[in-house]
Design a protein around this motif. Structure first.
Motif, short mmCIF file in Angstrom:
data_model
loop_
_atom_site.label_atom_id
_atom_site.label_comp_id
_atom_site.label_asym_id
_atom_site.label_seq_id
_atom_site.Cartn_x
_atom_site.Cartn_y
_atom_site.Cartn_z
N HIS A 116 8.39 0.75 -7.69
CA HIS A 116 7.53 -0.41 -7.42
C HIS A 116 6.76 -0.10 -6.13
CE1 HIS A 116 6.55 -4.55 -6.06
NE2 HIS A 116 6.70 -4.92 -7.33
N MET A 117 5.67 -0.79 -5.88
CA MET A 117 4.87 -0.53 -4.68
C MET A 117 5.71 -0.55 -3.41
SD MET A 117 2.11 0.18 -3.04
CE MET A 117 0.47 -0.15 -3.72
N PHE A 118 6.76 -1.36 -3.38
CA PHE A 118 7.58 -1.43 -2.17
C PHE A 118 8.31 -0.11 -1.89
CE2 PHE A 118 7.09 -6.07 -2.32
CZ PHE A 118 6.82 -6.29 -0.99
N GLU A 119 8.43 0.73 -2.91
CA GLU A 119 9.02 2.05 -2.66
C GLU A 119 8.14 2.87 -1.71
OE1 GLU A 119 12.09 2.71 -4.31
OE2 GLU A 119 11.76 0.61 -4.82
N VAL A 120 6.83 2.63 -1.77
CA VAL A 120 5.89 3.38 -0.94
C VAL A 120 6.12 3.10 0.54
CG1 VAL A 120 3.43 3.78 -0.45
CG2 VAL A 120 4.19 3.41 -2.81
N PHE A 121 6.58 1.88 0.84
CA PHE A 121 6.80 1.49 2.23
C PHE A 121 7.96 2.24 2.88
CE2 PHE A 121 4.42 -2.32 0.93
CZ PHE A 121 3.55 -2.44 1.99
N GLU A 122 8.80 2.87 2.06
CA GLU A 122 9.97 3.54 2.63
C GLU A 122 9.63 4.85 3.32
OE1 GLU A 122 13.20 3.88 -0.06
OE2 GLU A 122 13.44 1.73 -0.32
N SER A 123 8.46 5.41 3.04
CA SER A 123 8.09 6.69 3.63
C SER A 123 6.58 6.85 3.65
CB SER A 123 8.72 7.85 2.84
OG SER A 123 8.14 9.08 3.17
N SER A 124 6.05 7.28 4.78
CA SER A 124 4.61 7.51 4.87
C SER A 124 4.19 8.65 3.94
CB SER A 124 4.19 7.82 6.31
OG SER A 124 4.87 8.96 6.79
N HIS A 125 5.12 9.60 3.67
CA HIS A 125 4.80 10.72 2.78
C HIS A 125 4.46 10.22 1.37
CE1 HIS A 125 5.96 13.48 5.87
NE2 HIS A 125 7.19 13.01 5.92
N ARG A 126 5.10 9.15 0.95
CA ARG A 126 4.81 8.62 -0.39
C ARG A 126 3.39 8.06 -0.44
NH1 ARG A 126 10.42 5.57 -2.32
NH2 ARG A 126 11.75 7.42 -2.22
N GLY A 127 3.03 7.31 0.59
CA GLY A 127 1.68 6.76 0.63
C GLY A 127 0.63 7.86 0.63
N ILE A 128 0.87 8.92 1.40
CA ILE A 128 -0.08 10.04 1.48
C ILE A 128 -0.19 10.72 0.12
CG2 ILE A 128 -0.46 12.32 2.50
CD1 ILE A 128 1.00 11.23 5.03
N ALA A 129 0.97 10.98 -0.52
CA ALA A 129 0.97 11.68 -1.81
C ALA A 129 0.28 10.86 -2.91
CB ALA A 129 2.41 12.01 -2.22
N TRP A 130 0.58 9.56 -2.96
CA TRP A 130 -0.05 8.72 -3.99
C TRP A 130 -1.55 8.56 -3.73
CZ3 TRP A 130 1.21 7.28 -8.66
CH2 TRP A 130 2.55 7.20 -9.04
N THR A 131 -1.94 8.47 -2.48
CA THR A 131 -3.37 8.37 -2.16
C THR A 131 -4.11 9.59 -2.67
OG1 THR A 131 -2.93 7.03 -0.20
CG2 THR A 131 -5.06 8.12 -0.28
#
Length: 513
Positions: free
Chosen positions: A312-327
């Motif tokens: 879920h989107m809240f998983e992205v908040f657990e790590s900045s690496h996830r946000g970078i990778a999904w972006t």
């Protein structure tokens, strides 16, 4: 000590001190000002402004490179000058002010070098001193100027040591016409000095200023001031790291309550499925529904059915690496690199059995291509209601004020960048941002081949009804507060350093006045 003779207007540099530092230059400065030949430039003037240290360093650099240099500009507003850096530009200043007179102060070479080693050399060669004063611009650039002058001496006089004194005396006598030069020791007092300058002898005793202790005390005060500034800087950094580490926990620790089915007891750590979860080696369910369409309820339901963990989107908040990778994945998707995105998103959901909400829902087609046996669930709601809900929650993270406040919270900053990328993709794909996105997404997903659904028994617990609008807003609010705290740590350190700098500058100006 106030001058006893009326000072002349500083429009002409009248006296140039060619004597090396630690040869009674502080006493000579005081004497010249008593005689009305002040203000007198001395190395301590350089401590008053970083610009002065920078300007003198640049002037000597240009001089050594053979470039024209205006040393007269550097002493503008002064009637005389002694000590370094003036004494290291005596020839150039005499060329700029040909009517000026030159005074060469000196002392026995061995005694002079011992004095220099116990004062100036400590500041110039100590790495510890260099580190501590780095955050005090005026002192830092004065030190760089001092280091440059020492290198010039070394080159000019064949090394650093007592021979610098001998070399300087011989050099000055060779360059300066005898009628313009006074070779002088301050112990000689007023008579030779006043005779040379054609001025009457004052009624006050000749000033005897031994500034060794004052100079070392000054250096020590600069070290302490630098230590305070470094302490402010490090305390801010440590505080930010401490906050970051303490906050580096699952999102419900930030104030977000994880979706838990009604009637199912909540675990304080995380929601646990009531059925035995499968080993997450295959992505089995893909949620294609847009955010704010009951995705939190669907996540809870899938985990009850044993199809968790669910992305879920809240998983992205657990790590900045996830946000970078999904972006990056969404950017590649917008660029038409669909095959490449399939590999990217499949890797991003490794360890999960299902996924709902953005960003999974925006890569549903690529995930289905990567996991062809998966089933797709399209959650939906009336377009106008959906857009109103999005506007009251998700759209808040797109504001510039939110972006500024969470800039120091890396995982939130990169989640916001991801959200901006997703909204840009919606705008490109569906023509504009608004209620019509819901209609077009529904029509788009329906073109996916129909499948027989999950084929699982109905659980004994009620279907979870999770309305996480309030939780989302609480979460966003908590991120804003966290960002404000981090900015406060940074700004408090900066303000404190400035405050200390201002107070120390005031003290230094009083000391030098």
């Amino acid at each position: 000590m106030e001058p006893t003779t009326t000072a002349t207007t500083p429009t002409q540099f009248r006296v140039i001190g060619a004597g090396l530092p630690r040869t009674g230059t502080a006493s000579l400065k005081a004497a010249l000002e008593i005689l009305g030949l002040g203000p007198t430039y001395h190395m301590f003037e350089v401590f008053k402004s970083a610009d002065r240290g920078i300007a003198w360093t640049k002037a000597f650099k240009n001089l050594n490179a053979g470039k024209p240099t205006d040393f007269g500009f550097l002493v503008k507003g002064y009637n005389s000058g002694v000590d370094a850096p003036v004494s290291d530009a005596y020839a150039e200043l005499l060329e700029a002010y040909p009517d000026a007179k030159v005074i060469l102060t000196y002392r026995p070479a061995e005694a002079w070098w011992k004095s220099v080693s116990n004062t100036i050399m400590k500041a110039a060669t100590s790495k510890a001193y260099a580190f501590f004063v780095y955050l005090i611009p005026a002192v830092h650039h004065q030190r760089l100027l001092g280091v440059g002058i020492l290198k010039t001496w070394e080159k000019q006089y064949g090394g650093l040591g007592p021979q610098v004194m001998t070399g300087r005396i011989e050099e000055v006598k060779r360059i300066v016409p005898a009628e313009k030069l006074l070779v002088y020791q301050v112990q000689e007092g007023w008579e030779p000095l006043c005779k040379f300058l054609d001025l009457p002898i004052p009624s006050v005793p000749f000033p005897q200023v031994n500034d060794t202790d004052a100079l070392n005390a000054f250096f020590e005060s600069k070290v302490k001031q630098g230590m305070r500034r470094w302490a402010y800087l490090f305390s801010g950094v440590v505080a930010m790291i401490a906050v970051g580490v303490s906050q580096r926990t699952p999102p419900w620790r930030y104030g977000y309550s994880p979706p838990v089915a009604k009637g199912v007891p909540a675990d304080p750590q995380a929601p646990q499925p009531t059925a035995t979860p499968t080993t997450p080696t295959q992505f089995r369910v893909i949620g294609a529904g847009l955010p704010r369409t009951g995705t939190a309820s669907l996540k809870a339901a899938l985990e009850i059915l044993g199809l968790g963990p669910t992305y879920h989107m809240f998983e992205v908040f657990e790590s900045s690496h996830r946000g970078i990778a999904w972006t990056k994945a969404i950017q590649d998707l917008r660029a038409g690199k669909n095959t490449q995105v399939q590999t990217q998103v499949a890797k991003l959901v490794e360890g999960y059995n299902s996924g709902v909400d953005a960003p999974v829902s925006d890569a549903y087609a690529e995930l289905l291509a990567a996991y062809p046996n998966s089933k797709v669930i399209l959650t939906h709601r009336p377009g106008d209601q959906w857009w109103k809900s999005v506007s009251n929650t998700i759209m808040k993270v797109l504001t510039r004020s939110y972006g500024f406040l969470i800039y120091l919270v890396p995982e939130c900053w990169h989640q916001r960048e991801l959200a901006l990328e997703i909204f840009s993709m919606w705008e490109e794909k569906y023509g504009a941002l608004g209620p019509q996105i819901m209609t077009q997404r529904t029509e788009e997903v329906k073109r996916v081949p129909s499948v027989q659904f999950l084929e699982l028994p109905i659980p004994s617990v009620p279907f979870p009804q999770v309305n996480d609008k309030d939780a989302v807003n609480v979460f966003i609010g908590s991120k804003v507060k966290e960002g404000m705290r981090r900015w406060a740590y940074v700004l408090s350190g900066v303000v404190a350093a400035i405050a200390v700098g201002v107070s120390q500058r005031s003290r230094m100006e009083k000391l030098l006045s």
